[in-house]
Scaffold this motif. Sequence first.
Motif, PDB file in Angstrom:
ATOM      1  N   UNK A  87      46.573 -10.499   0.080  1.00  0.00           N
ATOM      2  CA  UNK A  87      47.039 -10.263  -1.905  1.00  0.00           C
ATOM      3  C   UNK A  87      47.988 -11.761  -1.162  1.00  0.00           C
ATOM      4  N   UNK A  88      48.383 -11.856  -2.787  1.00  0.00           N
ATOM      5  CA  UNK A  88      49.785 -12.916  -2.659  1.00  0.00           C
ATOM      6  C   UNK A  88      50.358 -12.812  -2.015  1.00  0.00           C
ATOM      7  N   UNK A  89      51.067 -11.507  -1.807  1.00  0.00           N
ATOM      8  CA  UNK A  89      52.771 -11.644  -1.066  1.00  0.00           C
ATOM      9  C   UNK A  89      52.085 -11.621   0.656  1.00  0.00           C
ATOM     10  N   UNK A  90      50.881 -11.332   1.133  1.00  0.00           N
ATOM     11  CA  UNK A  90      50.463 -11.777   2.583  1.00  0.00           C
ATOM     12  C   UNK A  90      50.057 -10.368   3.220  1.00  0.00           C
ATOM     13  N   UNK A  91      50.734  -9.080   2.725  1.00  0.00           N
ATOM     14  CA  UNK A  91      50.188  -7.640   2.986  1.00  0.00           C
ATOM     15  C   UNK A  91      48.589  -7.907   3.032  1.00  0.00           C
ATOM     16  N   UNK A  92      47.850  -6.598   3.715  1.00  0.00           N
ATOM     17  CA  UNK A  92      46.041  -6.943   3.389  1.00  0.00           C
ATOM     18  C   UNK A  92      46.306  -5.044   2.668  1.00  0.00           C
ATOM     19  N   UNK A 117      40.517  -0.166  11.203  1.00  0.00           N
ATOM     20  CA  UNK A 117      40.783   0.328  12.436  1.00  0.00           C
ATOM     21  C   UNK A 117      40.344  -1.294  12.399  1.00  0.00           C
ATOM     22  N   UNK A 118      39.107  -2.111  12.445  1.00  0.00           N
ATOM     23  CA  UNK A 118      39.373  -3.349  12.606  1.00  0.00           C
ATOM     24  C   UNK A 118      40.267  -4.093  12.233  1.00  0.00           C
ATOM     25  N   UNK A 119      41.037  -3.924  11.656  1.00  0.00           N
ATOM     26  CA  UNK A 119      42.333  -5.068  10.968  1.00  0.00           C
ATOM     27  C   UNK A 119      43.093  -4.795  12.099  1.00  0.00           C
ATOM     28  N   UNK A 124      44.515  -7.955  13.482  1.00  0.00           N
ATOM     29  CA  UNK A 124      46.362  -8.708  13.581  1.00  0.00           C
ATOM     30  C   UNK A 124      46.840  -8.222  12.137  1.00  0.00           C
ATOM     31  N   UNK A 125      46.239  -7.203  11.842  1.00  0.00           N
ATOM     32  CA  UNK A 125      47.511  -6.791  10.206  1.00  0.00           C
ATOM     33  C   UNK A 125      48.207  -5.614  10.962  1.00  0.00           C
ATOM     34  N   UNK A 126      49.104  -6.079  10.806  1.00  0.00           N
ATOM     35  CA  UNK A 126      50.407  -5.074  10.745  1.00  0.00           C
ATOM     36  C   UNK A 126      50.851  -4.049   9.975  1.00  0.00           C
ATOM     37  N   UNK A 127      49.861  -4.943   8.174  1.00  0.00           N
ATOM     38  CA  UNK A 127      50.305  -3.190   7.412  1.00  0.00           C
ATOM     39  C   UNK A 127      49.026  -3.036   6.326  1.00  0.00           C
ATOM     40  N   UNK A 175      51.269   1.341   8.627  1.00  0.00           N
ATOM     41  CA  UNK A 175      51.636   0.026   9.242  1.00  0.00           C
ATOM     42  C   UNK A 175      51.149   0.157  10.883  1.00  0.00           C
ATOM     43  N   UNK A 176      50.888   0.048  11.571  1.00  0.00           N
ATOM     44  CA  UNK A 176      50.040  -0.660  12.372  1.00  0.00           C
ATOM     45  C   UNK A 176      50.838   0.348  13.382  1.00  0.00           C
ATOM     46  N   UNK A 177      52.065   0.096  13.598  1.00  0.00           N
ATOM     47  CA  UNK A 177      52.904   1.603  14.551  1.00  0.00           C
ATOM     48  C   UNK A 177      52.901   3.153  13.766  1.00  0.00           C
ATOM     49  N   UNK A 178      52.154   3.311  13.503  1.00  0.00           N
ATOM     50  CA  UNK A 178      52.187   4.752  12.412  1.00  0.00           C
ATOM     51  C   UNK A 178      50.796   5.271  12.666  1.00  0.00           C
ATOM     52  N   UNK A 179      49.493   3.811  12.427  1.00  0.00           N
ATOM     53  CA  UNK A 179      48.701   4.194  13.137  1.00  0.00           C
ATOM     54  C   UNK A 179      48.184   4.906  14.493  1.00  0.00           C
ATOM     55  N   UNK A 180      48.359   3.621  14.683  1.00  0.00           N
ATOM     56  CA  UNK A 180      48.591   3.911  16.680  1.00  0.00           C
ATOM     57  C   UNK A 180      49.082   5.138  17.110  1.00  0.00           C
ATOM     58  N   UNK A 181      50.255   5.333  16.793  1.00  0.00           N
ATOM     59  CA  UNK A 181      50.530   7.271  17.069  1.00  0.00           C
ATOM     60  C   UNK A 181      50.407   8.363  16.013  1.00  0.00           C
ATOM     61  N   UNK A 182      49.472   8.003  14.990  1.00  0.00           N
ATOM     62  CA  UNK A 182      49.101   9.348  14.395  1.00  0.00           C
ATOM     63  C   UNK A 182      47.384   9.580  14.909  1.00  0.00           C
ATOM     64  N   UNK A 183      46.804  10.132  15.032  1.00  0.00           N
ATOM     65  CA  UNK A 183      44.620  11.107  15.633  1.00  0.00           C
ATOM     66  C   UNK A 183      44.309   9.757  14.833  1.00  0.00           C
ATOM     67  N   UNK A 184      44.272   8.747  13.995  1.00  0.00           N
ATOM     68  CA  UNK A 184      43.469   7.959  13.497  1.00  0.00           C
ATOM     69  C   UNK A 184      43.040   7.251  14.267  1.00  0.00           C
ATOM     70  N   UNK A 185      43.553   6.146  14.932  1.00  0.00           N
ATOM     71  CA  UNK A 185      43.413   5.435  15.948  1.00  0.00           C
ATOM     72  C   UNK A 185      42.683   5.746  17.410  1.00  0.00           C
ATOM     73  N   UNK A 186      42.450   7.441  17.762  1.00  0.00           N
ATOM     74  CA  UNK A 186      41.452   7.579  18.836  1.00  0.00           C
ATOM     75  C   UNK A 186      40.405   8.365  17.634  1.00  0.00           C
ATOM     76  N   UNK A 187      40.168   7.728  16.072  1.00  0.00           N
ATOM     77  CA  UNK A 187      38.959   8.614  15.283  1.00  0.00           C
ATOM     78  C   UNK A 187      39.276   9.629  15.345  1.00  0.00           C
TER      79      UNK A 187
END
Length: 190
Positions: A87-92, A117-119, A124-127, A175-187
């Motif tokens: 987006x214009x503000x740099x977020x994805x 997941x790809x992001x 390198x996506x953070x949010x 956020x990437x941190x929340x995604x990593x802490x959730x079950x989503x990153x393990x599929x």
Amino acid sequence: MQIFLETDRLTLRRFTEADEDNLFELNGDPEVMRFLNGGRPTPRDEIRNEVLPAFLGYYERFDGFGFWAAVERFTGQFLGWFHFRPREDGEIELGYRLRRSAWGKGYATEGSRALIRKGFTELGVERVVAETMAVNLGSRRVMEKSGLTFVRTFHQDWPDLIEGSEHGEVEYALTRADWQGANFCQGGSE
């Protein structure tokens, strides 16, 4: 065909000029367009001269980001599209538009999770953020099932009054941190 991403049931590929008919049909369904412009179909010349060139332009400007045609892997049927774009503000921003025949089958969640997941793992996506009308409960549910959480309700001026717009828009994010802490990153499952 340049494949961007595959899931169990979907292939996300780059758009080509040959997708004009697919986009015309998708954007011609009043129910698909209901929460976007009140249900008006997009004229073919607008698809050809504005929409498709904008989609294709993302591939040149943003490596790994843009609009992706969603195709059912086993039938080759065009189901709609996803976007994962700066987006214009740099977020994805995550977005999707699918044919009615694909609604309620988990395709939007499957494609969204794969892009997230790809992001986070490759781009390198953070949010990741996503927005929809507050009354678009189907889209909100996809965002939630994809791991995004409600951030805020806001109001913006639109050129056309759409039924339900008085309730505003909603923003969801992950956020990437929340995604990593959730079950989503393990599929994890839905």
